[in-house]
Design an enzyme around this catalytic site. Sequence first.
Site, mmCIF file in Angstrom:
data_model
loop_
_atom_site.group_PDB
_atom_site.id
_atom_site.type_symbol
_atom_site.label_atom_id
_atom_site.label_comp_id
_atom_site.label_asym_id
_atom_site.label_seq_id
_atom_site.Cartn_x
_atom_site.Cartn_y
_atom_site.Cartn_z
ATOM 1 N N ASP A 349 0.835 -1.189 0.000
ATOM 2 C CA ASP A 349 0.000 0.000 0.000
ATOM 3 C C ASP A 349 0.880 1.253 0.000
ATOM 4 O OD1 ASP A 349 -2.700 1.280 0.474
ATOM 5 O OD2 ASP A 349 -1.645 1.961 2.273
ATOM 6 N N GLU A 385 1.746 -0.445 -5.036
ATOM 7 C CA GLU A 385 0.791 0.603 -5.357
ATOM 8 C C GLU A 385 1.661 1.841 -5.583
ATOM 9 O OE1 GLU A 385 -3.385 2.356 -3.681
ATOM 10 O OE2 GLU A 385 -1.733 2.222 -2.249
#
Length: 725
Positions: A349, A385
């Site tokens: 993330d 990401e």
Amino acid sequence: MPKDSHTVWPGGPYPLGATWDGEGVNFALFSEHAEAVTLCLFDDRGRREIDAIPMKWQTDQVWHCYLPDVRPGQLYGYRVDGPYDPANGHRFNPNKLLIDPYAKDIHGNVRWNDALFGYTIGHADGDLHRDSRNSAPGIPKSRVVDPTFPWGDDKPLGTPWHETIIYELHVKGFTYLNEKVPRQYRGTYAGLATDPVIEHLQQLGVTAVELMPVHSFINDRHLAEQGLNNYWGYNTIGYFAPHGEYSASGNIAEFKTMVKRLHSNGIEVILDVVYNHTAEGNHLGPTLSFRGIDNSAYYRLTANDKRYCMDYTGCGNTLNTMHPRVLQLIMDSLRYWVQEMHVDGFRFDLAVSLARDSHNVNQLSAFLNMVHQDPVLSQVKLIAEPWDLGEGGFQVGNFPVGWTEWNSRYRDTFRAYWKGEGGLIGELGYRLTGSSDLYSSNGRKPYASINFITCHDGFTLHDLTSFNDKHNLANGEDNRDGESNNLSWNCGAEGPTTNLHIVRRREQQKRNLLASLLLSQGVPMLAAGDEMGRTQQGNNNAYCQDNDISWVHWDLDKQDEELIAFVRRVIRIRKNNPVFRRRHFFQGRRIKGGNVKDILWLSPSGDEMTDKEWSHSYARSLGLLLHGNAIEEQDSRGRPIRGDTFLLMLNAHHQEIGFCLPKQIGIARWAVELDTSFPTGDRDDGRYFHSGETYPLKARSTVLIRLMRSRKSNAAEAPSSTSRQ
């Protein structure tokens, strides 16, 4: 007050955390600036502190001791003393019980009250005044574990990237409403290991599940006070502990059993991990673990005033990956999940925040270098990401070799194209063929692109075709939260409708988006429930909706069943034909000894696209001829890979287009493999088509046709019939 007394030996500084060696437990905690550390032991329920043990021994900034009479199951926490000097980044407070950053299991949940904050809330000096209340009653307790588990012959599946199909799911939401799963297992790791779930995944054809955060996380206070929950889980407090609320048994062995069972059925396990920030928030957040252990070491602080956290994440703080002990924490955590929990990879993330040095994004950052050279982590699946909220944070295409990336440009291009926007044909060509413009320059391959149309964040596939606008009132922020530019189209009505024309159009749009995803080069990622029409009622930021809005519903109607059948069909096509999962980018060159290219872009006239046609703003239709004899790759035994030749035709126009089938490969007969104008993608008339014939490419449809081969040779079969035998 603590009453029991334990035998205490010096122990050692390694490994960090609480380590059971079969005879006793070694405790080791890093703190660079602490002046004293106390190990606190609790009873089996975590309510009564039974002993407080000063950790007298310190080696290389690690405080340690060994307790020969402590066993697995023991609950514990730390109190760390030192300067309370926020202006210089120090927030030590021995009144606050702290979770061990290396805890392998965490017992209980946060019970919110003002004592959980290191400063006195409401004091005139704000966070500059140290609070004296004991936080232990509201703090989850760390737990000593016995790591032994009967793994048997379980080992990494090692599914090649080009053969990977990812299915992103939420551990709780995926099974919570599935009546085929035993009630006691719904919403848990055990639920994911049950036969009905595994059968669904296998029948779809996915090869890996990507689990939304399962590292132990907490529910934010402001959400708890509104009766909401941090459902997505991007609020980590324990990087080694599986989230306890997802466990039916309360034992970490349940997670391991889930992994083992999925592996035995050919499904890899990828974890969505949040090493960019923690649950402690900004300088006004609670003191739960890292802040009280050593705030200035664990967090990036502003250079001109260390009272404040640098926030590249939008969550209040950013872990300090420039500190060697924080890097060690991340690397130790990653290796633990690979070696002890047997997971197959990670999706990071806001990965850009991990690649920042003092401020800038750096491909040679310490974190990326450490992962690249690590003999364990360099061999697992790594997904970035590739953005964060800081300056220069959008880094799609810029991660180094060995990394794959969520390709948001893929998502945005196909959403806009099927919405009907013009001027996208050139961009579409890159996205269909693996995004060579993003990934080829530094030696990466098409599988560096993780292609997706939807994910946990944003509209579901159903909502993408049913809503023009977000509907997030349930989140309690007056619909201000969530992305406003969704590139969505409601097909003629906002939200649910009984208009059959609109309903059919939505179903066809879903099929178009799914077919595009599954027939593109790169690695496709499906969001759980999209294959069965899951809706969030127009909520595109359901992070706090641990309820009917987010959970997957398994009471399927005819349309849902048809969509599932369609997805299975397209995945089978992808798996059975190597031309859709190439390991190298197309070259656009002619096959040796022939005059057909490995890839040929066609206009509806059946002719090769000209440079001028690529730039037409009105163009919404194109064809892609993929030659199966021009893959120019070898299998694991060195044999040339050959496959069928396909023509993929896309039409995002609102009217039917006659598409002339190509003559470049000679007279040939074509079989229709997929037509999204039919509910399951299968033409119900069984027709064959021929080179030079015009295919009726319906409005807003995708068609895939396969070149039929002669029974006598590899040449194209001469036309003989207009219907299948």
